[in-house]
Design a protein around this motif. Sequence first.
Motif, mmCIF file in Angstrom:
data_model
loop_
_atom_site.group_PDB
_atom_site.id
_atom_site.type_symbol
_atom_site.label_atom_id
_atom_site.label_comp_id
_atom_site.label_asym_id
_atom_site.label_seq_id
_atom_site.Cartn_x
_atom_site.Cartn_y
_atom_site.Cartn_z
ATOM 1 N N GLY A 281 0.809 -1.228 0.188
ATOM 2 C CA GLY A 281 0.030 -0.087 0.065
ATOM 3 C C GLY A 281 0.772 1.151 -0.074
ATOM 4 N N THR A 282 0.676 2.056 -1.026
ATOM 5 C CA THR A 282 1.326 3.207 -1.144
ATOM 6 C C THR A 282 1.207 4.394 0.095
ATOM 7 O OG1 THR A 282 1.437 2.977 -3.438
ATOM 8 C CG2 THR A 282 1.676 5.231 -2.600
ATOM 9 N N GLN A 283 -0.227 4.606 0.388
ATOM 10 C CA GLN A 283 -0.543 5.628 1.235
ATOM 11 C C GLN A 283 -0.144 5.251 2.714
ATOM 12 O OE1 GLN A 283 -4.718 6.309 1.472
ATOM 13 N NE2 GLN A 283 -4.451 7.936 3.142
ATOM 14 N N GLN A 284 -0.288 3.822 2.983
ATOM 15 C CA GLN A 284 0.245 3.246 4.582
ATOM 16 C C GLN A 284 1.792 3.170 4.633
ATOM 17 O OE1 GLN A 284 -0.984 -0.883 5.107
ATOM 18 N NE2 GLN A 284 -0.446 -0.829 7.142
ATOM 19 N N THR A 285 2.538 2.938 3.470
ATOM 20 C CA THR A 285 3.917 2.982 3.689
ATOM 21 C C THR A 285 4.476 4.559 3.901
ATOM 22 O OG1 THR A 285 4.126 1.088 2.123
ATOM 23 C CG2 THR A 285 5.952 2.588 2.478
ATOM 24 N N ALA A 286 3.633 5.380 3.126
ATOM 25 C CA ALA A 286 4.216 6.926 3.085
ATOM 26 C C ALA A 286 3.805 7.206 4.615
ATOM 27 C CB ALA A 286 3.357 7.840 2.107
ATOM 28 N N LEU A 287 2.642 7.015 5.006
ATOM 29 C CA LEU A 287 2.350 7.521 6.580
ATOM 30 C C LEU A 287 3.435 7.141 7.380
ATOM 31 C CD1 LEU A 287 -1.535 7.202 6.638
ATOM 32 C CD2 LEU A 287 -0.154 9.104 6.641
ATOM 33 N N ALA A 288 3.727 5.593 7.472
ATOM 34 C CA ALA A 288 4.828 5.016 8.259
ATOM 35 C C ALA A 288 5.923 5.796 8.149
ATOM 36 C CB ALA A 288 5.022 3.747 7.988
ATOM 37 N N TRP A 289 6.344 6.068 6.943
ATOM 38 C CA TRP A 289 7.639 6.892 6.923
ATOM 39 C C TRP A 289 7.743 8.342 7.522
ATOM 40 C CZ3 TRP A 289 12.749 6.504 6.799
ATOM 41 C CH2 TRP A 289 13.187 5.322 6.329
ATOM 42 N N ARG A 290 6.470 8.928 7.299
ATOM 43 C CA ARG A 290 6.268 10.300 7.692
ATOM 44 C C ARG A 290 6.411 10.143 9.218
ATOM 45 N NH1 ARG A 290 0.722 13.853 6.913
ATOM 46 N NH2 ARG A 290 1.652 15.676 8.178
ATOM 47 N N GLY A 291 6.013 9.174 9.710
ATOM 48 C CA GLY A 291 6.123 8.931 11.270
ATOM 49 C C GLY A 291 7.636 8.957 11.694
ATOM 50 N N ILE A 292 8.444 8.231 11.092
ATOM 51 C CA ILE A 292 10.076 8.137 11.318
ATOM 52 C C ILE A 292 10.549 9.415 11.120
ATOM 53 C CG2 ILE A 292 11.989 7.033 10.386
ATOM 54 C CD1 ILE A 292 10.102 4.418 9.654
ATOM 55 N N VAL A 293 10.382 10.016 10.057
ATOM 56 C CA VAL A 293 11.053 11.507 9.761
ATOM 57 C C VAL A 293 10.667 12.554 10.837
ATOM 58 C CG1 VAL A 293 11.182 13.355 7.937
ATOM 59 C CG2 VAL A 293 11.013 10.789 7.257
ATOM 60 N N ASN A 294 9.560 12.319 11.124
ATOM 61 C CA ASN A 294 8.871 13.282 12.111
ATOM 62 C C ASN A 294 9.693 13.034 13.468
ATOM 63 O OD1 ASN A 294 7.278 14.500 10.505
ATOM 64 N ND2 ASN A 294 5.541 13.642 11.212
ATOM 65 N N LYS A 295 9.869 11.769 13.845
ATOM 66 C CA LYS A 295 10.351 11.458 15.050
ATOM 67 C C LYS A 295 11.758 11.805 15.204
ATOM 68 C CE LYS A 295 7.081 9.262 17.950
ATOM 69 N NZ LYS A 295 7.032 10.065 19.125
ATOM 70 N N ILE A 296 12.600 11.714 13.979
ATOM 71 C CA ILE A 296 13.969 12.135 13.826
ATOM 72 C C ILE A 296 14.267 13.473 14.054
ATOM 73 C CG2 ILE A 296 15.966 12.023 12.413
ATOM 74 C CD1 ILE A 296 15.290 9.200 11.519
ATOM 75 N N ASN A 297 13.072 14.353 13.254
ATOM 76 C CA ASN A 297 13.235 15.800 13.278
ATOM 77 C C ASN A 297 13.161 16.340 14.531
ATOM 78 O OD1 ASN A 297 13.314 17.495 11.146
ATOM 79 N ND2 ASN A 297 11.415 16.765 10.193
ATOM 80 N N GLU A 298 12.321 15.664 15.680
ATOM 81 C CA GLU A 298 11.970 16.060 17.004
ATOM 82 C C GLU A 298 13.391 16.077 17.651
ATOM 83 O OE1 GLU A 298 8.795 13.896 18.338
ATOM 84 O OE2 GLU A 298 7.301 14.474 17.186
ATOM 85 N N THR A 299 14.341 15.196 17.345
ATOM 86 C CA THR A 299 15.664 15.447 18.156
ATOM 87 C C THR A 299 16.777 16.025 17.823
ATOM 88 O OG1 THR A 299 16.556 13.085 16.705
ATOM 89 C CG2 THR A 299 14.939 12.712 18.542
ATOM 90 N N VAL A 300 16.426 16.807 16.425
ATOM 91 C CA VAL A 300 17.510 17.406 15.788
ATOM 92 C C VAL A 300 17.641 18.701 16.343
ATOM 93 C CG1 VAL A 300 18.234 18.795 13.864
ATOM 94 C CG2 VAL A 300 17.400 16.271 13.775
ATOM 95 N N ASP A 301 18.932 19.166 16.885
ATOM 96 C CA ASP A 301 19.336 20.495 17.277
ATOM 97 C C ASP A 301 20.039 21.187 16.322
ATOM 98 O OD1 ASP A 301 19.911 22.630 18.899
ATOM 99 O OD2 ASP A 301 21.322 21.425 20.013
ATOM 100 N N TRP A 302 19.300 22.219 15.694
ATOM 101 C CA TRP A 302 20.121 22.625 14.410
ATOM 102 C C TRP A 302 21.163 23.859 14.887
ATOM 103 C CZ3 TRP A 302 19.752 20.858 9.868
ATOM 104 C CH2 TRP A 302 18.658 20.276 9.183
ATOM 105 N N ARG A 303 22.424 23.715 14.467
ATOM 106 C CA ARG A 303 23.480 24.565 14.820
ATOM 107 C C ARG A 303 23.969 25.318 13.494
ATOM 108 N NH1 ARG A 303 25.832 23.204 19.684
ATOM 109 N NH2 ARG A 303 24.232 21.834 21.023
#
Length: 304
Positions: A281-303
């Motif tokens: 499923g395209t939509q389901q896979t995209a949503l799963a990866w969106r969650g991964i990217v968001n979780k990683i984004n939350e940990t980033v400290d931009w310098r």
Amino acid sequence: MAKDKKAPEEDDTSSETETTEADNDTDELDADDTPQRTAKADAFWEKVGVEPVEIALPKGVGLTLRAYRMSDAVEDGEEEPEAEADEDEKPVKADKKDKAKAKDKKKDDEDDEEIDDSEESETDSDDEADEKDSDEEPEAAEPEEIPIFLTLNGKLPLFESAEALVEFVKSGAPTDLEAIDTWDELVKGIKVDYVVPAEDDSYELDLVVKNLRGGHDSWDPELMIGAGELARDLGYALRLPTVMSTLAVGSPLDGLDNHLRSVVDGGLKAMFAKRKIRKIGTQQTALAWRGIVNKINETVDWRN
């Protein structure tokens, strides 16, 4: 009377040539502005066992460092001190009256003990087996290769320039990467010119979801495989359980990763892998990866 001389016409060809040469010089400068990985940089990173990594996220592009080490080489397993016996707690000796009472009690219980002797022997043997099992130390987990990043206090500092990254490394900040054996050597020898990620160490997490939503025919196997490798490493290093479980062995995204690798390898397996990918499923896979990217984004400290 002499005729007026005709003024010479301007040579347009020379001006066009000068303009073309100037444009070429500008193109060469633009090409030279792109950082190039030198042989000295290769030798340095190989010596310290670390690599610069470039990560593109929806919020921007940043640099970090990553190393792989065996788990037993970076984890300090301190044994807990054994409890010391209290010298004041000494065994108390029984007096004669207590011994007499114990002797009479023992005589009164002899008949009951003979009756229950067989049952107690079985129970004792079971207890001894359980005690023996409890005394056995559990087998230590075998060392495994783990990723270590330039993480700090559960965050992933990402640097927009090589200069900022080098300054951070030399600042003495208590990053998790200092647990590696070559940290001091890295701090001493790192240079701005060395911070040029190899092609395999550049990841475009910002394009993953968009690529997936484009449909099966547009899916980029190398983009997805690289994103999966980085996400697993960051999930482990940053202790992100959601990311780890979503990409765990046997998960749908893990199955997709296996199919994509078969496509890259080519051959007969690639044909069957493409058929299996079309069933995902395209939509389901995209949503799963969106969650991964968001979780990683939350940990980033931009310098900067």
